[in-house]
Scaffold this motif. Structure first.
Motif, PDB file in Angstrom:
ATOM      1  N   ILE A 222      -6.136   0.646   1.626  1.00  0.00           N
ATOM      2  CA  ILE A 222      -6.975  -0.396   1.027  1.00  0.00           C
ATOM      3  C   ILE A 222      -6.121  -1.281   0.121  1.00  0.00           C
ATOM      4  O   ILE A 222      -6.192  -2.514   0.179  1.00  0.00           O
ATOM      5  CB  ILE A 222      -8.163   0.215   0.252  1.00  0.00           C
ATOM      6  N   TRP A 223      -5.293  -0.668  -0.726  1.00  0.00           N
ATOM      7  CA  TRP A 223      -4.437  -1.475  -1.619  1.00  0.00           C
ATOM      8  C   TRP A 223      -3.496  -2.366  -0.814  1.00  0.00           C
ATOM      9  O   TRP A 223      -3.269  -3.522  -1.172  1.00  0.00           O
ATOM     10  CB  TRP A 223      -3.628  -0.595  -2.568  1.00  0.00           C
ATOM     11  N   ASN A 224      -2.947  -1.825   0.270  1.00  0.00           N
ATOM     12  CA  ASN A 224      -2.038  -2.627   1.092  1.00  0.00           C
ATOM     13  C   ASN A 224      -2.769  -3.790   1.771  1.00  0.00           C
ATOM     14  O   ASN A 224      -2.213  -4.884   1.871  1.00  0.00           O
ATOM     15  CB  ASN A 224      -1.320  -1.752   2.121  1.00  0.00           C
ATOM     16  N   ILE A 225      -3.994  -3.567   2.212  1.00  0.00           N
ATOM     17  CA  ILE A 225      -4.788  -4.644   2.811  1.00  0.00           C
ATOM     18  C   ILE A 225      -5.085  -5.711   1.760  1.00  0.00           C
ATOM     19  O   ILE A 225      -4.988  -6.918   2.039  1.00  0.00           O
ATOM     20  CB  ILE A 225      -6.078  -4.089   3.449  1.00  0.00           C
ATOM     21  N   VAL A 226      -5.432  -5.281   0.550  1.00  0.00           N
ATOM     22  CA  VAL A 226      -5.652  -6.232  -0.546  1.00  0.00           C
ATOM     23  C   VAL A 226      -4.362  -7.029  -0.804  1.00  0.00           C
ATOM     24  O   VAL A 226      -4.403  -8.252  -0.997  1.00  0.00           O
ATOM     25  CB  VAL A 226      -6.121  -5.501  -1.830  1.00  0.00           C
ATOM     26  N   GLY A 227      -3.221  -6.357  -0.787  1.00  0.00           N
ATOM     27  CA  GLY A 227      -1.939  -7.042  -0.994  1.00  0.00           C
ATOM     28  C   GLY A 227      -1.654  -8.063   0.087  1.00  0.00           C
ATOM     29  O   GLY A 227      -1.210  -9.177  -0.207  1.00  0.00           O
ATOM     30  N   ILE A 228      -1.928  -7.707   1.334  1.00  0.00           N
ATOM     31  CA  ILE A 228      -1.706  -8.641   2.444  1.00  0.00           C
ATOM     32  C   ILE A 228      -2.649  -9.837   2.323  1.00  0.00           C
ATOM     33  O   ILE A 228      -2.224 -10.993   2.487  1.00  0.00           O
ATOM     34  CB  ILE A 228      -1.878  -7.927   3.799  1.00  0.00           C
ATOM     35  N   ALA A 229      -3.921  -9.580   2.018  1.00  0.00           N
ATOM     36  CA  ALA A 229      -4.879 -10.676   1.847  1.00  0.00           C
ATOM     37  C   ALA A 229      -4.460 -11.586   0.696  1.00  0.00           C
ATOM     38  O   ALA A 229      -4.493 -12.819   0.820  1.00  0.00           O
ATOM     39  CB  ALA A 229      -6.285 -10.108   1.602  1.00  0.00           C
ATOM     40  N   ALA A 230      -4.037 -10.988  -0.403  1.00  0.00           N
ATOM     41  CA  ALA A 230      -3.595 -11.779  -1.547  1.00  0.00           C
ATOM     42  C   ALA A 230      -2.350 -12.593  -1.206  1.00  0.00           C
ATOM     43  O   ALA A 230      -2.208 -13.746  -1.629  1.00  0.00           O
ATOM     44  CB  ALA A 230      -3.321 -10.874  -2.746  1.00  0.00           C
ATOM     45  N   THR A 231      -1.465 -12.020  -0.404  1.00  0.00           N
ATOM     46  CA  THR A 231      -0.261 -12.728   0.017  1.00  0.00           C
ATOM     47  C   THR A 231      -0.634 -13.980   0.810  1.00  0.00           C
ATOM     48  O   THR A 231      -0.036 -15.043   0.619  1.00  0.00           O
ATOM     49  CB  THR A 231       0.637 -11.805   0.876  1.00  0.00           C
TER      50      THR A 231
END
Length: 184
Positions: A159-168
């Motif tokens: 979930i954190w990695n998906i949030v990071g990708i979306a934020a990127t």
């Protein structure tokens, strides 16, 4: 191309954690990290923070595996990986060389790399990933301490990695809009 350079920096982990005994895995990881370090220094004149930390990590890991073979560092792969990534991201912000900028400079023409918008975007990207890596590290620690299940830990890290990708994906347009508004 940026993902290619990030993948190159991950090779020591990918290879080292597949090799047994751990002492040999750490030795191979150290040699690979050192070779990447030397290549980056020669080719780009600077080394990514992540590789510099990995050289130190694999060096120390080798000696720990050699002198304390009963302590299985490989059991904490996820924890160490996120610790290195979080440390690299935070450290790169402290020394004012955001780690995303270190990768972007390898693939973006030099004329862009000093533009304030480019620098601001990379600061925010690195800050976001520092938070993502730190949260993933917390989940890894909770799993290592058996405070959460492996499934929950993996789910939260993903979930954190998906949030990071979306934020990127969102950072560049948001920073650009803010930058243009600030410029008038």
């Amino acid at each position: 191309m940026t993902l290619f350079w990030i993948f190159i920096d991950l090779i020591p982990f990918i290879v080292a954690f597949q090799v047994q005994p751990p002492t040999l895995g750490f030795a191979i990881g150290f040699v690979l990290a050192l070779l990447i370090y030397l290549f980056q220094k020669k080719r780009f004149g600077e080394v990514t923070t992540i590789i510099a930390i990995k050289v130190f990590y694999f060096f120390c890991g080798f000696w720990i595996a050699l002198f304390f073979p009963a302590f299985h560092l490989f059991d904490f792969t996820q924890l160490f990986m996120y610790a290195i990534l979080a440390l690299a991201a935070i450290w790169s912000l402290c020394i004012k060389k955001p780690f995303t900028l270190q990768y972007a400079k390898k693939v973006v023409p030099e004329s862009f790399t000093t533009h304030p918008l480019f620098l601001a975007s990379n600061f925010w990207l690195t800050l976001i990933w520092a938070v993502v890596f730190a949260l993933s590290l917390v989940c890894s620690v909770l799993f290592a301490l058996a405070m959460i299940s492996g499934e929950t830990g993996v789910l939260l890290v993903n979930i954190w990695n998906i949030v990071g990708i979306a934020a990127t994906i969102l950072v560049r347009p948001v920073v650009k809009r803010y930058f243009l508004k600030k410029q008038g």
